[in-house]
Design an enzyme around this catalytic site. Structure first.
Site: not given
Ligand code: COA
Length: 434
Positions: A215-217, A219, A238
């Site tokens: 994915g992206i980011g 991790i 992807e």
């Molecule tokens: N409860 C409350 N808040 C939560 C939470 C939880 N369980 N988990 C995450 N958050 C909050 C974080 O604190 C963060 O908020 P902040 O920016 O105010 O601190 C926000 O939500 C984003 O979380 P984070 O884990 O930092 O996001 P990320 O940018 O690393 O993205 C996903 C993680 C899961 C949202 C992202 O990977 C995604 O959209 N995945 C689904 C799509 C996918 O997997 N596509 C395939 C690959 S591209």
């Protein structure tokens, strides 16, 4: 007439090109970093001419001005993925979110669940035969152009020319606007100690000869840091970003052991910095195809030893994965997560990983929770989940009972939250946690 003459006859200005959009039209915008910025800007400037134009888009990397409150009479955004520039509008119900797997978006257009009136796309300069490349986003962008009644294209001389099923002939475009500006870049993420620990744990599951989906980011990039000693890795994903380029240059990713598209990295879109864009330009080792091919689980499964790595918001003790919403708030979208988890689970020796920091909100919330929050959507079902990885370790859930899953997940939760999770587990299974 030569293609050059046809090309000249279609050339116009952005202002004139967007006048072909009609009130009530559905307009699909080219994806991610391939958003045609000059056309979108001209469309927004021309707003007084439109009523109720539906803007369909996925990862919107542009300004998203069509979602501003004052645009309400003119535009309504229908998001297939929610991102930074569109999240506020979706959460305030000024824009809509349509749930869908990434792989099925072309079908929504082709089978007219979402008929396309106008496609606004950005492409490379034409080659000597009159073909332009969709460059960094083929995904749903090419299928949208194939289905649209009107195709308006920005020909940007800075768009890389990518290989694969990534081309459109200038005869297929209705109006062409020449532009020259740098492609949107995604700066490399900050990789902290927690991401490094997660990356190291994920890398333990990657065997030599594996094909990767990332994915992206932070991790995925952290995982790549720990793959430097692996051999013969491949890519069917992807997308990928700059981290992959380093592993190609180091000879770790060579695609030699791939069982589908041997020798090639196969993706549907790309996002990163100019370094990545220069790397893929005219590079025959990188091929882009529409997303209904790349993300089709039946295609993914043909990659033996594929390992998919994605992230989530919350996982409950049964292994249900919420990746796109925080309660009722739609945070992102399903994207390709389920496409890859399904494809990897059907592939010979395939594995899928959900990789997460054990906590969120600066350590105040455990991502491993007794229950999914009220209002949240389950993205990956408990039947599909395989590995969950945090900075504390690896939980393998496939083939495990509910009781065993809960135990495995608690063992990789943040220690501060383990007592609460153990209490819930003991209540549920009416026995002592060991
Ligand atoms: N409860 C409350 N808040 C939560 C939470 C939880 N369980 N988990 C995450 N958050 C909050 C974080 O604190 C963060 O908020 P902040 O920016 O105010 O601190 C926000 O939500 C984003 O979380 P984070 O884990 O930092 O996001 P990320 O940018 O690393 O993205 C996903 C993680 C899961 C949202 C992202 O990977 C995604 O959209 N995945 C689904 C799509 C996918 O997997 N596509 C395939 C690959 S591209």
């Amino acid at each position: 007439m030569s293609w050059q003459d046809v090309y000249q006859s279609k050339l116009t200005t952005a202002k004139d090109a967007v006048s072909y959009i009609q009130s009530g039209n559905r307009v699909v915008i080219g994806h991610a970093v391939c958003e045609p910025q000059k056309l979108v800007e001209a469309m927004v400037n021309n707003k007084e001419q439109y009523e109720n134009v539906e803007i369909v888009h996925m990862v919107a990397m542009g300004k998203g001005e069509y979602t501003n409150p004052e645009m309400a009479p003119h535009f309504r955004h229908n998001a297939l993925f929610v991102g930074g520039s569109t999240r506020k509008a979706v959460s305030e119900a000024r824009a809509d979110y349509t749930p869908c797997f990434f792989t099925e978006i072309p079908r929504l257009f082709k089978e007219e669940y979402l008929p396309v009136d106008v496609a606004l796309v950005q492409v490379s300069r034409p080659d000597e035969h009159g073909y332009c490349s969709f460059g960094l986003s083929v995904d749903y962008t090419k299928p949208a152009a194939e289905c649209a009644k009107v195709v308006i294209a920005e020909v940007n001389d800075q768009m890389p020319r990518t290989m694969g099923d990534s081309f459109i002939h200038i005869s297929e475009m209705d109006h062409i606007v020449e532009t020259s500006y740098p492609i949107i870049e995604l700066p490399p993420p900050r990789i902290g100690e927690i991401e490094k620990a997660i990356g190291e744990n994920c890398a333990k599951l990657v065997e030599d000869g594996s094909t990767l989906q990332l994915g992206i980011g932070a991790i995925p990039d952290a995982v790549l840091l720990f793959l430097k000693d692996k051999k013969d890795l491949g890519i069917h994903s992807e997308m990928f970003s700059d981290g992959v380029v380093e592993l190609v240059e180091a000879g770790v990713i060579n695609n030699k052991k791939k069982t589908l598209h041997k020798g090639k990295m196969v993706v549907t879109f790309l996002m990163g910095t100019k370094r990545l864009y220069d790397f893929v330009d005219n590079n025959p080792s990188v091929e882009l195809y529409p997303v209904d091919y790349v993300n089709n689980p039946c295609v993914i499964m043909q990659n033996e030893n594929i390992i998919s790595i994605n992230s989530c918001i919350q996982v409950d003790l049964m292994g249900q994965v919420a990746s796109e919403s925080i309660g009722l708030k739609q945070f992102s979208g399903v994207g390709g997560q389920v496409d890859y988890i399904r494809g990897a689970s059907m592939a010979r020796k395939g594995k899928s990983i959900i990789a997460i920091p054990s906590t969120a909100s600066k350590g105040k919330v455990s991502r491993i929770a007794p229950f999914i929050d009220e209002g949240s959507a389950v993205t990956t079902s408990r039947n599909d989940v395989n590995y969950v990885v945090t900075e504390y370790g690896i939980a393998q859930l496939r083939g495990k009972s509910l009781k065993e899953r809960g135990r495995a997940l608690i063992n990789i939760a943040h220690p501060d939250f383990r007592p609460m999770l153990i209490e819930e587990w003991e209540k549920r299974f009416n026995c002592k946690f060991e």
